[in-house]
Design a protein around this motif. Sequence first.
Motif, PDB file in Angstrom:
ATOM      1  N   GLU A  19       4.763  -5.327  -8.887  1.00 46.11           N
ATOM      2  CA  GLU A  19       4.184  -4.245  -8.186  1.00 46.11           C
ATOM      3  C   GLU A  19       2.554  -4.088  -7.637  1.00 46.11           C
ATOM      4  O   GLU A  19       2.414  -3.559  -6.812  1.00 46.11           O
ATOM      5  CB  GLU A  19       4.372  -2.663  -9.246  1.00 46.11           C
ATOM      6  CG  GLU A  19       4.114  -1.622  -8.436  1.00 46.11           C
ATOM      7  CD  GLU A  19       5.259  -1.028  -7.492  1.00 46.11           C
ATOM      8  OE1 GLU A  19       4.945  -0.147  -6.653  1.00 46.11           O
ATOM      9  OE2 GLU A  19       6.531  -1.682  -7.517  1.00 46.11           O
ATOM     10  N   SER A  73      -2.685   4.403  -4.755  1.00 45.70           N
ATOM     11  CA  SER A  73      -1.586   5.237  -4.853  1.00 45.70           C
ATOM     12  C   SER A  73      -0.193   4.765  -5.101  1.00 45.70           C
ATOM     13  O   SER A  73       0.660   5.194  -5.778  1.00 45.70           O
ATOM     14  CB  SER A  73      -1.511   5.980  -3.397  1.00 45.70           C
ATOM     15  OG  SER A  73      -1.102   5.020  -2.205  1.00 45.70           O
ATOM     16  N   VAL A  74       0.077   3.205  -4.657  1.00 47.55           N
ATOM     17  CA  VAL A  74       1.300   2.573  -5.107  1.00 47.55           C
ATOM     18  C   VAL A  74       1.171   2.420  -6.387  1.00 47.55           C
ATOM     19  O   VAL A  74       2.323   2.571  -7.308  1.00 47.55           O
ATOM     20  CB  VAL A  74       1.148   1.203  -4.106  1.00 47.55           C
ATOM     21  CG1 VAL A  74       2.262   0.345  -4.776  1.00 47.55           C
ATOM     22  CG2 VAL A  74       1.483   1.332  -2.831  1.00 47.55           C
ATOM     23  N   VAL A  76      -0.498   4.092  -8.976  1.00 48.86           N
ATOM     24  CA  VAL A  76      -0.102   5.608  -9.769  1.00 48.86           C
ATOM     25  C   VAL A  76       1.215   5.868  -9.641  1.00 48.86           C
ATOM     26  O   VAL A  76       1.575   6.193 -10.650  1.00 48.86           O
ATOM     27  CB  VAL A  76      -1.157   6.448  -9.038  1.00 48.86           C
ATOM     28  CG1 VAL A  76      -0.760   7.616  -9.481  1.00 48.86           C
ATOM     29  CG2 VAL A  76      -2.547   5.994  -9.573  1.00 48.86           C
ATOM     30  N   ARG A  77       1.788   5.858  -8.594  1.00 51.17           N
ATOM     31  CA  ARG A  77       3.409   6.252  -8.218  1.00 51.17           C
ATOM     32  C   ARG A  77       4.067   5.308  -9.276  1.00 51.17           C
ATOM     33  O   ARG A  77       4.903   5.871  -9.861  1.00 51.17           O
ATOM     34  CB  ARG A  77       3.603   5.988  -7.071  1.00 51.17           C
ATOM     35  CG  ARG A  77       5.020   6.602  -6.558  1.00 51.17           C
ATOM     36  CD  ARG A  77       5.397   6.429  -5.221  1.00 51.17           C
ATOM     37  NE  ARG A  77       4.396   6.475  -4.318  1.00 51.17           N
ATOM     38  CZ  ARG A  77       4.246   5.617  -3.210  1.00 51.17           C
ATOM     39  NH1 ARG A  77       5.129   4.547  -3.064  1.00 51.17           N
ATOM     40  NH2 ARG A  77       3.290   5.529  -2.349  1.00 51.17           N
ATOM     41  N   PHE A  78       3.859   4.054  -9.210  1.00 53.00           N
ATOM     42  CA  PHE A  78       4.668   3.037 -10.178  1.00 53.00           C
ATOM     43  C   PHE A  78       4.350   3.594 -11.795  1.00 53.00           C
ATOM     44  O   PHE A  78       5.357   3.814 -12.492  1.00 53.00           O
ATOM     45  CB  PHE A  78       4.190   1.711 -10.163  1.00 53.00           C
ATOM     46  CG  PHE A  78       5.101   0.708 -11.025  1.00 53.00           C
ATOM     47  CD1 PHE A  78       5.997   0.545 -10.684  1.00 53.00           C
ATOM     48  CD2 PHE A  78       4.133   0.307 -12.132  1.00 53.00           C
ATOM     49  CE1 PHE A  78       6.766  -0.533 -11.880  1.00 53.00           C
ATOM     50  CE2 PHE A  78       4.887  -0.556 -13.001  1.00 53.00           C
ATOM     51  CZ  PHE A  78       6.223  -0.939 -12.710  1.00 53.00           C
ATOM     52  N   ARG A  80       3.698   6.465 -12.873  1.00 55.61           N
ATOM     53  CA  ARG A  80       4.354   7.610 -13.104  1.00 55.61           C
ATOM     54  C   ARG A  80       6.055   7.517 -13.131  1.00 55.61           C
ATOM     55  O   ARG A  80       6.538   8.113 -13.927  1.00 55.61           O
ATOM     56  CB  ARG A  80       3.937   8.730 -12.041  1.00 55.61           C
ATOM     57  CG  ARG A  80       2.796   9.290 -12.007  1.00 55.61           C
ATOM     58  CD  ARG A  80       2.546  10.502 -11.302  1.00 55.61           C
ATOM     59  NE  ARG A  80       1.026  10.926 -11.142  1.00 55.61           N
ATOM     60  CZ  ARG A  80       0.438  11.469 -10.369  1.00 55.61           C
ATOM     61  NH1 ARG A  80       1.056  11.551  -9.093  1.00 55.61           N
ATOM     62  NH2 ARG A  80      -0.818  11.806 -10.367  1.00 55.61           N
ATOM     63  N   ALA A  81       6.454   6.473 -12.348  1.00 52.35           N
ATOM     64  CA  ALA A  81       7.683   6.490 -12.437  1.00 52.35           C
ATOM     65  C   ALA A  81       8.322   5.560 -13.720  1.00 52.35           C
ATOM     66  O   ALA A  81       9.427   5.964 -14.114  1.00 52.35           O
ATOM     67  CB  ALA A  81       8.394   5.467 -11.264  1.00 52.35           C
TER      68      ALA A  81
END
Length: 94
Positions: A19, A73-74, A76-78, A80-81
């Motif tokens: 990631e 943003s990538v 943070v999204r990872f 959270r997922a």
Amino acid sequence: MRGHGGRRAKAEQDAMTVEIGYALCSAAFAAAVVFGAVAGPALLFDLPPVVSMLLLGAGEALAAALFAVRAVSVLVRFRRAAQPSHPGRTSPDS
């Protein structure tokens, strides 16, 4: 001998490594596209020096900002997922 926890931790570490690589590559690509779009005319055409300097400066600033925003943003999204939606509960397929 490693138990299941060791393999899971290694898989999570590998997923985070992938990631991070994706975040950096996609951020670099997006920044390069924005820099080319903004500063490209200054590099391709014979513009007045002031206009060329403004376009190059704006391209550099926008590319740097976009790189940072995209990478963060990538990641943070990872993150959270990766967190369970119901902490403390296990999913039916675990």
